[in-house]
Motif scaffolding. Structure first.
Motif, short mmCIF file in Angstrom:
data_model
loop_
_atom_site.label_atom_id
_atom_site.label_comp_id
_atom_site.label_asym_id
_atom_site.label_seq_id
_atom_site.Cartn_x
_atom_site.Cartn_y
_atom_site.Cartn_z
N ILE A 4 0.86 -1.18 0.00
CA ILE A 4 0.00 0.00 0.00
C ILE A 4 0.89 1.23 0.00
CG2 ILE A 4 -1.80 1.30 1.21
CD1 ILE A 4 -2.67 -1.30 2.54
N LEU A 14 -7.10 5.99 1.96
CA LEU A 14 -7.78 4.70 1.93
C LEU A 14 -9.27 4.97 2.18
CD1 LEU A 14 -4.75 4.34 3.23
CD2 LEU A 14 -5.53 2.01 3.66
N THR A 31 -5.94 2.76 -1.95
CA THR A 31 -6.73 1.54 -1.83
C THR A 31 -8.19 1.90 -2.06
OG1 THR A 31 -7.35 1.66 0.51
CG2 THR A 31 -5.22 0.64 0.00
N PRO A 84 -5.00 -1.96 -4.26
CA PRO A 84 -5.56 -2.96 -3.35
C PRO A 84 -7.01 -2.67 -2.96
CG PRO A 84 -3.36 -2.36 -2.66
CD PRO A 84 -3.73 -1.39 -3.75
N ASP A 96 -7.66 -7.93 -1.34
CA ASP A 96 -6.26 -7.89 -0.94
C ASP A 96 -6.09 -7.93 0.57
OD1 ASP A 96 -4.64 -7.31 -3.57
OD2 ASP A 96 -6.46 -6.09 -3.66
#
Length: 280
Positions: free
Chosen positions: A22, A152, A172, A202, A224
């Motif tokens: 990440i 994220l 992500t 991800p 992921d």
């Protein structure tokens, strides 16, 4: 040491052949955990260790305000071993989320993670179902990416929004499996499968996971990673559940890498039918 040897030895530190990456940071565990709802901070710490997770999310506003159960929480964790994921829980608008993200980055620095620019972006104006606001989330993500954050974002299982967030620079995607804290499991499988198939970053299943089988299912789908909090903290034995979640995440990942057999609409014997003994 090979990947299979590291699995047999239960040693995450050597399983470098299948790392979660990440924002150029590598993690050997694909389980993330939260810090809320535990009956005590000491139990929370034990569960983090039992789960063998490497990323732990912390609600910035609750820590800053010393909300019940959060006083001293940030200082209690060994951040030399765990990567902090500050989150913007409690924010209802993009402006609020951006401000809290900045506080989270400073908090990480004060606790020794000078280069931590991660933020779990949550913008949730809905108090009943706790569903994220897609428009405010996108607006906040655009601003935070401009400010150098590794974003994220927590989102509904919306493939179009997911693609937009990837395009603006998020690191992500975090679609919900079902509403936060509901323990309903993965109720958005079709849309999550599309997100996984189309994403170049991800995909982490966040919210709704209630059991280890849910975590394993998410990983078998090709996610992921998974983020789990309530399922551990509210279980009858959080230590057992934390360990189970860690194992289930690993098992699901291995199953995904192994590739399941094709589904057939007829039976097929496991043993060959040639050279069998027949009656005369």
């Amino acid at each position: 040491m090979t990947f299979l040897q590291s699995i047999n030895n239960n040693d995450h530190s050597n399983s470098s052949s299948d790392e979660l990456i990440i924002a150029n940071r590598k993690f050997s565990s694909r389980l993330m955990t939260g810090t809320g709802k535990y009956p005590s901070i000491s139990l929370m710490k034990e569960c983090i260790e039992a789960s063998q997770c490497q990323i732990v999310t912390v609600a910035v506003r609750r820590v800053q305000s010393e909300a019940p159960g959060h006083k001293g929480l940030a200082e209690s964790i060994d951040w030399t071993k765990i990567w902090m994921l500050p989150n913007t829980a409690g924010c209802k608008t993009s402006d609020e989320a951006v401000r809290v993200a900045r506080l989270g980055r400073e908090m990480a620095k004060l606790l020794g993670q000078e280069n931590n620019n991660f933020v779990k972006l949550e913008v949730i104006p809905d108090p009943k179902y706790l569903l994220p606001d897609p428009i405010e989330t996108l607006n906040a993500a655009i601003q935070l990416v401009k400010e150098g954050f590794a974003v994220l974002p927590y989102i509904n299982a919306d493939p179009i929004l997911a693609k937009r967030l990837e395009e603006v620079g998020c690191v992500t995607l975090m679609p919900l499996g079902s509403p936060i804290g509901s323990g309903q499991g993965i109720r958005n499988q079709a849309n999550i499968s599309i997100i996984i198939a189309e994403a170049n970053i991800p995909v982490i299943i966040d919210a709704g996971i209630g059991s280890p089988s849910d975590a394993s299912q998410a990983m078998e789908m090709g996610a992921d990673a998974v983020l789990v909090n309530s399922a551990i903290a509210l279980s009858q034995n959080p230590l057992y559940m934390a360990k189970a979640m860690g194992l289930a995440t690993r098992a699901g990942r291995l199953a995904y890498l192994g590739g399941r057999m094709p589904i057939k609409h007829y039976a097929e014997a496991s043993s060959p039918l040639t050279h069998t003994i027949t009656s005369t």
